[in-house]
Design a protein around this motif. Sequence first.
Motif, short mmCIF file in Angstrom:
data_model
loop_
_atom_site.label_atom_id
_atom_site.label_comp_id
_atom_site.label_asym_id
_atom_site.label_seq_id
_atom_site.Cartn_x
_atom_site.Cartn_y
_atom_site.Cartn_z
N LEU A 38 1.36 74.15 95.89
CA LEU A 38 0.40 75.20 96.25
C LEU A 38 0.76 76.54 95.61
N LEU A 49 -6.11 76.54 97.48
CA LEU A 49 -4.92 77.10 98.14
C LEU A 49 -5.12 77.16 99.65
N LYS A 109 3.76 83.65 94.66
CA LYS A 109 2.48 84.28 94.32
C LYS A 109 2.67 85.77 94.00
N GLN A 150 -5.04 85.17 97.85
CA GLN A 150 -4.23 84.02 98.28
C GLN A 150 -3.04 84.48 99.12
#
Length: 834
Positions: free
Chosen positions: A760, A769, A803, A819
Motif C-alpha cells: 500500500l 489505497l 508516503k 492518502q
Amino acid sequence: MKKLLFGMLTLLTFETLWSQPHEAAQDTTWKKLYRESAPMINDLVHTKIDARFDYSQSYLNGKAWITLKPHFYATDSLALDAKGMEIKKVAIVKGTATTPLKYDYDGWVLNVKLDKSYKGGEKYTVYIEYTAKPNELEVKGSAAITDAKGLYFINPKGEEKDKPTQIWTQGETEATSVWVPTIDRPNQKATQETIMTVPEKYVTLSNGKLVSQKKNTDGTRTDTWNMDLPHAPYLFFMGVGDYAVIKDTYKGKEVNYYVEKEYAPVAKKIFGHTPEMMGFFSKITGVEYPWVKYSQIVGRDYVSGAMENTTATLHQESAQQDARELVDGNGWESTIAHELFHQWFGDYVTSESWSNLTLNESFANYSETLWDEYKYGKDAGDAQNYTDMTGYLQSGSDKKDLVRFYYTDKEAMFDAVSYNKGGRILHMLRSYVGDSAFFKALNLYLTTNKFKAAEAHHLRLAFEEVTGKDLNWFWNQWYYGSGHPKLAIDYVYDDAAKKVQVIVKQTQSGDKVFKLPIAIDIYNGATKVRNKVWIENKVDTFTFSYTSKPDLVNVDGDKTLLAEKKDSKTMDNYVHQYKYAGQYLDRREAVEYASQNQTDPKAIALLTEALKDKYYGIRGLALNRLNLKNQGNKKEFEPLIAAIAKNDPKSTVRATALTALSNYETPAYKELFIKSVNDSSYTVAGNALEALAKIDSAAAFTEAKRLATQPTKGALVGAVMKTMIKSGDEGSFSTIAKAVGDMPLSQAKFNLLPSFSDFLAKVSNTDNLKKGVDIIVDFREQTKNFGLEPVVNGWLKGIVTKKEAAKAIAADKSSLQAQIDYVKEKLGGEKAGF
C-alpha cells in the motif's frame, strides 16, 4: 471454549495477549476483591423463550416464561440479569392467567417484586415480554470474547455480497442475558424450550432436540427445540442461517454438521470423526454421551474459536476447510475434540464459578492430547502435550494460581493457565496415579456431580476416594498455587565406586519448593532400570550403583513433568536417548541438543537419523533445525532434503523440505518447485512458490497471477499474495485486496498484513489505497481486544512515513497528501504522533 488466541502464539506472548485488556489498568482494587461463587437465592428450573427476529434493526422480540424456586430461604423478590433490553411486561403466571408484577429495571438487572413470599423449593413462573437490542449495548469483552453482546446478527439485511445472513449466540461468560432474562451465573442449571420463528428458507439450531416445525402463512416457519436435561445459562444457544445440514449418527443419536453449502461435500471430512470421538470419550470416562443429540454449526465473524453450547457447538469459519486444505490434515480436529469433551466437562458438570474455570477448560484442553494419542499414536499425543506445555511456559503466567479467587475480571480467567497449565497438571496426575485410577476417578467425579456445579475440591475428593491417597499436597501445589519448577540437572560419575550421583536443583525464584514424584531411568544399551524418586528440596541428590558406566541417565523418564529443565547430558547421552529412550520428547530433546552442536559429527549423524524418524513431527523439526549456512552441512544434507521434498509421505514435511531447498538458490530445483506449485497440498504449493521466487522471480509472478484466479487457501494464499505484492504490480491490486480481505482472522492473515502494508505504501491510486487501508483497519477492529492495536497502527504509521518521503520529492503532492490524511484519519487519536 477453544480460543483463537491459542492458534496465534507468534503474534505476541500469551501474557500480552491475555492480560493487556484487563491488567494494564492502574486500578488494583481487584486484588482485594474475593471472587466468591454467586449466592443462590432463586434457582432456575426451566426457561421457555419465544423468539422472533427483526432483521432490519437486529432486534429480538421475545417472550419468556421463567420457572424458578427459592434455593433455601423464603423470598418475595427476584433479580434477573437482562442487559440492554426494552422490558414491556412482567407478570406472574398462575395456570393460564397472568398477573402484572411491579419491577425496577436499570438496563442491566431486572428486579421483580413477586406476588407473595415463596418458600424454599416452591416453584413459580414469571412471564416477561421484551425486546433485545444487542447492537445498542456496550459491554466490555476480552481477548477471548471480543465484545459481550450475546446475540449476533451477521449481514442481517443481505447488504454484503458473498456473505451469508446468519444469527448466532455466544453466552460465555455472562452474555446470554443480553437476549433472554436469566440468572446468568455458571452455578445455575435449567431445562429449556426454545421457539424460533424465522424465514422459511433458513434452518435453526438450539439446545436439545427439534420437536416440531410449523409453516406460517407469512413465509416464516416456527421451530421448537426442547432441552429436557438441565444445563447452565451460558450454554443456551440459538443459531439461524442458510446452512446445509449433513447428518451423521452415534448409537442412534443425531449427529449433525451445519456448514455453508459449498462445504457440504467435505463436511464429513472436517467433522466426520465426531461419532468416533463420542465413543472414545464415553469409554474413557465411563459415562455414555449424556445428551439427546450433538450438532456443530459454523458461524461467520465468530472470532472466539469455538464454544461448547450443550448439544450445539459453535465453530468459527476457520473450521470450514476445503479438500486441498485437508490434504495436510484437519487443522480443526483438536478443536472439535476440545468442544466435544466439554459436553462432559463443562456442560454435564460445570465449574461453579469462573475462579474454578479450569475444571472446564483443562479437561477440554487435555482431551486434545488424549484424542491424538488414541487416534494417531503416542507420539502425536505427546507432541500435542508438548505444544500446550510450551504455550504455558512462554505465557509469563507463573504468578497466577490455577484456581484464582482474585482477578481483574472474569474474562481474565480464559488464559494459558486455566487451559494449558491445567491440562498439563492433569497429565502429571494421570502419570502419578496410573491410567486405571485416573479414568475411574474421572468417572466418579462426573457421576457424583452430574447436572451440578463443582469446584476443584470435588475433583480432589474423587481422586482420593479412588486412589486411597491424600492428595491435598498435589492440589495445594498445583491447583491453589502458582508457578512451576525450574530444574538444573547434573551428573557425577564415580567409576571407582561404581556409583552415579544425580543432582537436581530447583532454581525458580522465591522460596517455593515443589514436591515432584518422578522416574529416573538408567540405561546400559537397550536395558533400562527404572528408579522412582521424589524431588522435595531445593537440592536433591540421588545415588545409584552400576556395574558398568551407564550410557544414559534419563531424569523424568516418562516425560510428563511440567517444568523447565537444564540438563547437563552429553552428546553421547543424547544419541543414546534418541535411539533407546524413544518417546517423542526424548527424541525431540536429542534433536534440539544436536541442532546446537552441528560441528560435531555425532550431532550430524543424529540429525540425519531424525530426518528419517517414524513420526513426521520429528522429521519436520530436524529439517527446521538444520544449519544450512554451514557449507559442509549444506552439501551433506542436500541429497536427503531433496529426497524428502519429493517423496516424504507427509505433505507438511515435503513443504518444509522445499523451504530448506530454497536456501540452495540453484536453478537445478526450478522444475521441482514449479511441479510442486501445483501440488494438491496448499502448504506444499505455497512453500514451492516462495522457493521459486528466490531463483526466478518472474516465473514465480507468472505462477502467482495464474493461481490468483483459482481458489486458494492456507499457506498458498499467503505465498501468492506475497509474490504479487513483491512484484509491485499495482494492476494486481484488486486481486490482492480481495484475497487479503476475504481471509478469515488467522495467523496467516496477520503474517501477510505487513507485506500488504508495504504494498500500500507504493500504491499510487488513492481509491485503492483507501480500500487497502480499510482492510487493515477492519483487522484492527476485529482484534482490538487481543492487544494488537499498537502493532496494526505501527503498520499504518509505516505507510504514512513512506508516503511522506514520496511526497517530499513528488511534483504533484496533492494526491499523496490525500492518502496521508486518510491513513492518519484511520489512526484516530494517534495521528497527533506524526
